[in-house]
Design a protein around this motif. Structure first.
Motif, PDB file in Angstrom:
ATOM      1  N   PRO A  50      15.796  48.014  99.282  1.00 23.43           N
ATOM      2  CA  PRO A  50      15.270  46.694  98.887  1.00 23.43           C
ATOM      3  C   PRO A  50      15.100  45.737 100.060  1.00 23.43           C
ATOM      4  O   PRO A  50      14.262  44.837 100.010  1.00 23.43           O
ATOM      5  N   LEU A  51      15.872  45.933 101.129  1.00 27.93           N
ATOM      6  CA  LEU A  51      15.761  45.054 102.293  1.00 27.93           C
ATOM      7  C   LEU A  51      14.459  45.284 103.061  1.00 27.93           C
ATOM      8  O   LEU A  51      14.097  44.468 103.920  1.00 27.93           O
ATOM      9  N   GLY A  52      13.779  46.388 102.765  1.00 29.92           N
ATOM     10  CA  GLY A  52      12.544  46.693 103.492  1.00 29.92           C
ATOM     11  C   GLY A  52      11.275  46.359 102.741  1.00 29.92           C
ATOM     12  O   GLY A  52      10.171  46.522 103.276  1.00 29.92           O
ATOM     13  N   PHE A  53      11.377  45.879 101.497  1.00 32.41           N
ATOM     14  CA  PHE A  53      10.188  45.606 100.686  1.00 32.41           C
ATOM     15  C   PHE A  53       9.253  44.579 101.339  1.00 32.41           C
ATOM     16  O   PHE A  53       8.035  44.671 101.211  1.00 32.41           O
ATOM     17  N   SER A  54       9.832  43.623 102.027  1.00 31.32           N
ATOM     18  CA  SER A  54       9.013  42.560 102.620  1.00 31.32           C
ATOM     19  C   SER A  54       8.123  43.050 103.758  1.00 31.32           C
ATOM     20  O   SER A  54       7.229  42.330 104.206  1.00 31.32           O
ATOM     21  N   SER A  55       8.374  44.274 104.235  1.00 28.62           N
ATOM     22  CA  SER A  55       7.587  44.786 105.372  1.00 28.62           C
ATOM     23  C   SER A  55       6.275  45.437 104.946  1.00 28.62           C
ATOM     24  O   SER A  55       5.491  45.834 105.797  1.00 28.62           O
ATOM     25  N   SER A 110      12.410  49.862 108.198  1.00 27.24           N
ATOM     26  CA  SER A 110      13.329  49.336 109.219  1.00 27.24           C
ATOM     27  C   SER A 110      12.608  49.096 110.542  1.00 27.24           C
ATOM     28  O   SER A 110      12.917  48.143 111.261  1.00 27.24           O
ATOM     29  N   PHE A 111      11.654  49.930 110.841  1.00 21.08           N
ATOM     30  CA  PHE A 111      10.860  49.767 112.068  1.00 21.08           C
ATOM     31  C   PHE A 111      10.166  48.408 112.072  1.00 21.08           C
ATOM     32  O   PHE A 111      10.123  47.714 113.092  1.00 21.08           O
ATOM     33  N   HIS A 112       9.637  48.010 110.901  1.00 20.07           N
ATOM     34  CA  HIS A 112       8.930  46.730 110.814  1.00 20.07           C
ATOM     35  C   HIS A 112       9.888  45.556 110.658  1.00 20.07           C
ATOM     36  O   HIS A 112       9.703  44.509 111.291  1.00 20.07           O
ATOM     37  N   SER A 113      10.912  45.712 109.830  1.00 21.61           N
ATOM     38  CA  SER A 113      11.785  44.574 109.545  1.00 21.61           C
ATOM     39  C   SER A 113      12.747  44.262 110.693  1.00 21.61           C
ATOM     40  O   SER A 113      13.136  43.108 110.896  1.00 21.61           O
ATOM     41  N   LEU A 114      13.135  45.282 111.470  1.00 23.64           N
ATOM     42  CA  LEU A 114      14.048  45.051 112.600  1.00 23.64           C
ATOM     43  C   LEU A 114      13.315  44.692 113.884  1.00 23.64           C
ATOM     44  O   LEU A 114      13.901  44.132 114.806  1.00 23.64           O
ATOM     45  N   GLY A 115      12.043  45.045 113.942  1.00 19.93           N
ATOM     46  CA  GLY A 115      11.303  44.840 115.177  1.00 19.93           C
ATOM     47  C   GLY A 115      11.430  46.043 116.085  1.00 19.93           C
ATOM     48  O   GLY A 115      12.417  46.780 116.039  1.00 19.93           O
ATOM     49  N   LYS A 116      10.425  46.226 116.936  1.00 19.37           N
ATOM     50  CA  LYS A 116      10.348  47.430 117.772  1.00 19.37           C
ATOM     51  C   LYS A 116      11.593  47.612 118.641  1.00 19.37           C
ATOM     52  O   LYS A 116      12.194  48.689 118.657  1.00 19.37           O
ATOM     53  N   ASN A 117      12.010  46.579 119.342  1.00 20.39           N
ATOM     54  CA  ASN A 117      13.109  46.720 120.306  1.00 20.39           C
ATOM     55  C   ASN A 117      14.439  47.033 119.626  1.00 20.39           C
ATOM     56  O   ASN A 117      15.195  47.897 120.078  1.00 20.39           O
ATOM     57  N   ASN A 118      14.755  46.303 118.548  1.00 17.13           N
ATOM     58  CA  ASN A 118      16.008  46.555 117.843  1.00 17.13           C
ATOM     59  C   ASN A 118      16.017  47.917 117.172  1.00 17.13           C
ATOM     60  O   ASN A 118      17.041  48.613 117.175  1.00 17.13           O
ATOM     61  N   PHE A 119      14.867  48.288 116.610  1.00 19.13           N
ATOM     62  CA  PHE A 119      14.778  49.601 115.974  1.00 19.13           C
ATOM     63  C   PHE A 119      15.007  50.705 116.999  1.00 19.13           C
ATOM     64  O   PHE A 119      15.776  51.647 116.751  1.00 19.13           O
ATOM     65  N   LEU A 120      14.351  50.601 118.144  1.00 18.97           N
ATOM     66  CA  LEU A 120      14.506  51.617 119.187  1.00 18.97           C
ATOM     67  C   LEU A 120      15.950  51.677 119.693  1.00 18.97           C
ATOM     68  O   LEU A 120      16.502  52.764 119.888  1.00 18.97           O
ATOM     69  N   LYS A 121      16.550  50.512 119.887  1.00 16.78           N
ATOM     70  CA  LYS A 121      17.931  50.454 120.372  1.00 16.78           C
ATOM     71  C   LYS A 121      18.868  51.194 119.415  1.00 16.78           C
ATOM     72  O   LYS A 121      19.681  52.033 119.835  1.00 16.78           O
ATOM     73  N   HIS A 122      18.758  50.911 118.114  1.00 16.26           N
ATOM     74  CA  HIS A 122      19.648  51.538 117.134  1.00 16.26           C
ATOM     75  C   HIS A 122      19.321  53.016 116.934  1.00 16.26           C
ATOM     76  O   HIS A 122      20.225  53.826 116.717  1.00 16.26           O
ATOM     77  N   THR A 123      18.039  53.357 116.992  1.00 13.87           N
ATOM     78  CA  THR A 123      17.640  54.762 116.823  1.00 13.87           C
ATOM     79  C   THR A 123      18.157  55.611 117.978  1.00 13.87           C
ATOM     80  O   THR A 123      18.690  56.706 117.763  1.00 13.87           O
ATOM     81  N   ILE A 124      18.007  55.114 119.188  1.00 15.18           N
ATOM     82  CA  ILE A 124      18.507  55.851 120.353  1.00 15.18           C
ATOM     83  C   ILE A 124      20.028  55.970 120.299  1.00 15.18           C
ATOM     84  O   ILE A 124      20.592  57.044 120.549  1.00 15.18           O
TER      85      ILE A 124
END
Length: 467
Positions: A50-55, A110-124
């Motif tokens: 549900p936290l990703g619906f807005s994206s 999550s890619f859209h809602s967290l933003g590119k940099n934060n998503f990449l940081k957490h994914t890595i």
């Protein structure tokens, strides 16, 4: 403003927690409720949805197409399963398709809602932790022979001790599944982590560890793939030294290799059963138990049997080991042949979820495969069961590969090597485990590949604007 910051922080924490619990699946604090299990990673998955619906408003056509395809595939499988009242095998595959869709949804939103940099940081970070967990557990298992108890460890109680007793399995209860997880996690980290792509020595170390594990697991596909990666990384290292004009630094190693080769060819070698006639070793572990004067007497078969009797036993054991349809190459060949027959019988809509196993269990197959009910081949697995949806899945992967090729001018050489290595490795990965659809590494692959493409496309657009 404060609400948005709290919401973003919550998403960020939940996403990182989701990635950290992913390697353990239902083995981490899982609570069985009969036909399904509740566990932390599943709860976090449901919490992130549900936290990703807005994206949604930020999705492009490719994202909509891929998520839409995965959802239609799931609905199609549910419709097929409903026709036969959802047998156990069907429920298992439907659950896999549900998780495939949910994980793709979580990653894209999550890619859209967290933003590119934060998503990449957490994914890595998540992929690094995943790899660390697999390697740590694997090294302990390799050194000690201690494993999580399961079906495979129960089988060990009836087997002669060998290399496979020390092959890592982690929580997957299977050496091939573990190797597939280890390979995939390493390859995905290689694709996303610039620091790893820059460190050729670390890449070589990972490949060497995987190769050793593959040898002990006797996984031919893994041995071939890891050996190829070792050769590639040694070649890259050599090329880098040439580019830096430090080739003389390699001279001591070249001399050491030459001396080693001279030693090998000037001394007698013992090849052992793997490369010499293994039939000569068949009786080494065979014992004969007699009862004499009320006491048990254990005698080596070589001491008790005459030469002719020994030869008869050797021939029998050799025949069992080399000609049995239970032998791995024969099994794989027959499983593929059965799969091709199943595809021909239902070329458009497939057999339905769990259809491959059900056909085998109902004895509706031509080629003998002993007790195996899993295809051991991912393309066969999903095409035979889901028809056009299986074909379309591989079509999507091919389409994404073409998009990467179109963007090759803005991709670094190191990234190209990582991408090519991943695509070349896929056919090997798809044939390592007995089944692939239910593995979380399968659920991760398509959305992570899509996101990496989106990142490259964004870079391409920025370059065009700058020009």
């Amino acid at each position: 403003m404060k609400t948005n910051a709290l919401s973003f922080r919550l998403k960020s924490i939940l996403f990182l927690a989701w990635f950290l619990t992913l390697p353990f699946g239902s083995n981490l604090l899982g609570i069985s409720l009969g036909s399904f299990t509740i566990y932390p990673n599943l709860i976090l998955t449901l919490a992130l949805i549900p936290l990703g619906f807005s994206s949604f408003k930020n999705w492009n056509k490719l994202e909509i197409s891929i998520l839409g395809f995965l959802f239609l595939w799931l609905l199609f499988a549910i419709f097929q399963g409903q026709k036969s009242s959802f047998l156990k095998e069907e429920i298992f595959d439907i659950r896999s398709l549900i998780m495939q869709f949910l994980i793709a949804f979580v990653l894209v939103t999550s890619f859209h809602s967290l933003g590119k940099n934060n998503f990449l940081k957490h994914t890595i970070t998540g992929l690094r932790c995943f790899l660390f967990i697999l390697l740590s557990a694997g090294i302990v298992e390799f050194l000690t022979g201690i494993h999580f108890a399961g079906t495979k460890t129960h089988e060990f109680l009836e087997l002669s001790v060998g290399n496979n007793f020390y092959a890592p399995m982690f929580i997957y209860d299977n050496q091939n599944d573990y190797i597939a997880y280890l390979f995939f996690t390493y390859l995905m980290l290689y694709l996303f982590d610039e620091k790893l792509r820059q460190n050729s020595y670390l890449q070589l170390l990972f490949s060497l560890i995987i190769f050793v594990f593959a040898v002990f697991a006797d996984s031919n596909f893994a041995k071939l793939l890891s050996a190829g990666m070792i050769v590639l990384q040694l070649g890259i290292l050599f090329y880098q030294q040439i580019q830096k004009r430090k080739i003389l630094d390699f001279l001591p190693y070249v001399v050491a290799i030459v001396l080693l080769v001279i030693t090998i060819f000037t001394n007698t070698l013992f090849f052992g059963p793997k490369y010499e006639n293994s039939a000569n070793y068949r009786l080494n572990g065979v014992q004969i138990v007699n009862q004499k004067n009320g006491k048990l007497e254990v005698i080596s078969a070589k001491e008790k049997l005459s030469k002719s009797e020994q030869n008869q036993v050797i021939q029998y054991l050799d025949s069992v080991n080399t000609k049995s349809p239970e032998n791995a190459p024969n099994l794989r060949k027959n499983l593929i042949l059965n799969g091709i027959d199943f595809i021909k019988s239902a070329p458009i809509f497939g057999l339905g979820p769990g259809g491959f196993a059900l056909k085998i269990k109902r004895n509706e197959h031509q080629h003998f495969i002993h007790t195996h009910t899993s295809p051991h081949n991912f393309p066969i697995e999903i095409i035979s069961q889901f028809g056009v949806f299986g074909w379309f899945y591989f079509g999507l992967i091919g389409f994404i590969a073409i998009q990467f090729f179109k963007l090759r001018k803005i991709i670094s050489n190191r990234f190209k090597i990582a991408l090519i290595t991943l695509f070349v490795s896929l056919p090997f990965l798809w044939m390592m485990p007995s089944a692939y659809l239910y593995l979380s590494i399968h659920w991760l692959f398509l959305p992570l590949l899509l996101i990496q493409l989106l990142l490259i496309q964004e870079k391409s657009i920025l370059n065009e604007h700058e020009q």
